[in-house]
Design a protein around this motif. Structure first.
Motif, PDB file in Angstrom:
ATOM      1  N   LEU A  91      25.988   9.970  19.937  1.00  0.00           N
ATOM      2  CA  LEU A  91      25.434   9.934  18.582  1.00  0.00           C
ATOM      3  C   LEU A  91      25.094   8.500  18.190  1.00  0.00           C
ATOM      4  CD1 LEU A  91      24.672  11.360  15.975  1.00  0.00           C
ATOM      5  CD2 LEU A  91      27.065  11.176  15.245  1.00  0.00           C
ATOM      6  N   ALA A  92      25.935   7.550  18.596  1.00  0.00           N
ATOM      7  CA  ALA A  92      25.675   6.144  18.278  1.00  0.00           C
ATOM      8  C   ALA A  92      24.357   5.684  18.897  1.00  0.00           C
ATOM      9  CB  ALA A  92      26.828   5.277  18.761  1.00  0.00           C
ATOM     10  N   GLU A  93      24.104   6.070  20.148  1.00  0.00           N
ATOM     11  CA  GLU A  93      22.852   5.709  20.800  1.00  0.00           C
ATOM     12  C   GLU A  93      21.670   6.407  20.142  1.00  0.00           C
ATOM     13  OE1 GLU A  93      21.956   3.507  23.191  1.00  0.00           O
ATOM     14  OE2 GLU A  93      23.986   2.726  22.909  1.00  0.00           O
ATOM     15  N   ILE A 110      25.048  16.561  12.248  1.00  0.00           N
ATOM     16  CA  ILE A 110      25.686  15.289  11.942  1.00  0.00           C
ATOM     17  C   ILE A 110      26.502  15.417  10.656  1.00  0.00           C
ATOM     18  CG2 ILE A 110      25.328  12.832  11.511  1.00  0.00           C
ATOM     19  CD1 ILE A 110      22.531  13.178  12.778  1.00  0.00           C
ATOM     20  N   PRO A 111      27.811  15.205  10.720  1.00  0.00           N
ATOM     21  CA  PRO A 111      28.616  15.209   9.491  1.00  0.00           C
ATOM     22  C   PRO A 111      28.196  14.050   8.590  1.00  0.00           C
ATOM     23  CG  PRO A 111      30.010  15.349  11.455  1.00  0.00           C
ATOM     24  CD  PRO A 111      28.639  14.980  11.912  1.00  0.00           C
ATOM     25  N   PRO A 165      31.885  11.460  15.293  1.00  0.00           N
ATOM     26  CA  PRO A 165      32.241  11.431  13.865  1.00  0.00           C
ATOM     27  C   PRO A 165      33.689  11.846  13.618  1.00  0.00           C
ATOM     28  CG  PRO A 165      30.134  12.545  14.202  1.00  0.00           C
ATOM     29  CD  PRO A 165      30.738  12.342  15.560  1.00  0.00           C
ATOM     30  N   ALA A 166      34.309  12.497  14.607  1.00  0.00           N
ATOM     31  CA  ALA A 166      35.704  12.929  14.452  1.00  0.00           C
ATOM     32  C   ALA A 166      36.666  11.743  14.378  1.00  0.00           C
ATOM     33  CB  ALA A 166      36.110  13.841  15.611  1.00  0.00           C
ATOM     34  N   GLU A 187      33.698   7.597  27.130  1.00  0.00           N
ATOM     35  CA  GLU A 187      32.338   7.065  27.146  1.00  0.00           C
ATOM     36  C   GLU A 187      31.380   7.919  27.967  1.00  0.00           C
ATOM     37  OE1 GLU A 187      32.192   3.001  28.226  1.00  0.00           O
ATOM     38  OE2 GLU A 187      33.586   2.345  26.671  1.00  0.00           O
ATOM     39  N   LEU A 188      31.902   8.828  28.776  1.00  0.00           N
ATOM     40  CA  LEU A 188      31.049   9.586  29.696  1.00  0.00           C
ATOM     41  C   LEU A 188      30.838  11.028  29.272  1.00  0.00           C
ATOM     42  CD1 LEU A 188      29.487   9.721  32.368  1.00  0.00           C
ATOM     43  CD2 LEU A 188      31.662  10.243  33.517  1.00  0.00           C
ATOM     44  N   TYR A 189      31.888  11.692  28.796  1.00  0.00           N
ATOM     45  CA  TYR A 189      31.832  13.139  28.640  1.00  0.00           C
ATOM     46  C   TYR A 189      31.550  13.591  27.210  1.00  0.00           C
ATOM     47  CZ  TYR A 189      33.852  13.025  33.293  1.00  0.00           C
ATOM     48  OH  TYR A 189      34.079  12.776  34.620  1.00  0.00           O
TER      49      TYR A 189
END
Length: 274
Positions: A91-93, A110-111, A165-166, A187-189
């Motif tokens: 989501l950050a990317e 997206i919350p 967001p959690a 970072e991967l899954y």
């Protein structure tokens, strides 16, 4: 035997993600100049970024499916625009791509919170959702009963995707229960892959959206998803602050899709009854 089958599913999912993301990679070369609806309409192309899963976009046999994908195709039919889909699990990317004008819309659930509302505009709610705990059932966990009281999360380690967001909710929850909750950002899954890891016994707990958890539960009877982590939240698509006309257009199209009954059909196909 069951573990081996889960591992095969796990590997196939990773391979599918890599193949589809590679195929769609050229779409990420979007214009650098800011775009609002007039520029999008002039070009005839609306660029959306979503995630590779049943909630976003995925390949099933020789067809493309996904909740967000089907909504985007309904918008394409209403607007006359070509909708190009690019994939990003983080989501950050996705927010970075939006800020860099590499896409026009983040099409995922997206919350909405006060922090991200300062930087982006959000559509009317796409879904009502909440965060849930993914853990193993009593039958799949050597007779250990699932956690039902949030106080029992003290000193436990919970896994979430990177920049999920959690994270904010879990930090607040730790304050609420007056104890430490260890949070590992993977970072991967993705959330679905973390659910598979819970089912296999590689990790004990993960946190993800209820809708995604329900979809995962259909294929992973070993997991329990009945413990809430958050209250029900409004979740929406995001656009840039400099795209207010696009926001109004998206809200209009989504409203028409809901009024026609098509939204309910798509929602039921992926998430079941509301």
């Amino acid at each position: 035997m069951k573990s081996r089958k889960l591992l095969v599913v796990y590997v196939i999912l990773l391979v599918c993600v890599l193949i589809v993301m590679f195929r769609l990679w050229p779409y990420k070369k979007a214009p650098v100049a800011p775009r609002d609806y007039p520029e999008i309409k002039a070009e005839g192309i609306l660029r959306m970024v979503t995630e590779y899963n049943q909630s976003g976009y995925y390949v099933a046999g020789d067809t493309i499916e996904g909740f967000q994908y089907e909504l985007s195709q309904a918008i394409a039919a209403l607007s006359g625009l070509e909708v190009q889909t690019q994939l990003e699990m983080s989501l950050a990317e996705s927010f970075k791509e939006l800020s860099d004008n590499q896409c026009d819309v983040i099409a995922r659930n997206i919350p909405i919170n006060s922090e991200i509302k300062e930087n982006y505009l959000f559509t009317e709610p796409i879904v009502f959702n909440k965060q849930v705990l993914v853990q193993r059932t009593e039958e799949s966990n050597n007779g250990i009963k699932p956690i039902r009281n949030q106080l029992d999360l003290a000193q436990k380690t919970l896994y979430i995707p990177k920049n999920s967001p959690a994270l904010l909710r879990l930090q607040n929850l730790a304050h609420e229960i007056g104890d430490t909750i260890y949070v590992k950002e993977d970072e991967l899954y993705s959330s679905e892959q973390l659910a598979i890891m819970v089912a296999k016994g590689d990790i004990d707990y993960a946190v993800c959206d209820q809708q995604i958890a329900r979809l995962s539960k259909d294929n992973l009877p070993e997991i329990d998803i009945d413990t809430d982590i958050s209250f029900t939240q409004l979740q929406s698509w995001a656009v840039r602050k400099d795209s207010p006309i696009l926001l109004d257009s998206l809200n209009s199209w989504l409203s028409q899709i809901k009024q026609s009954g098509l939204y309910d059909q798509i929602y039921k196909r992926y998430y079941g009854k509301k």
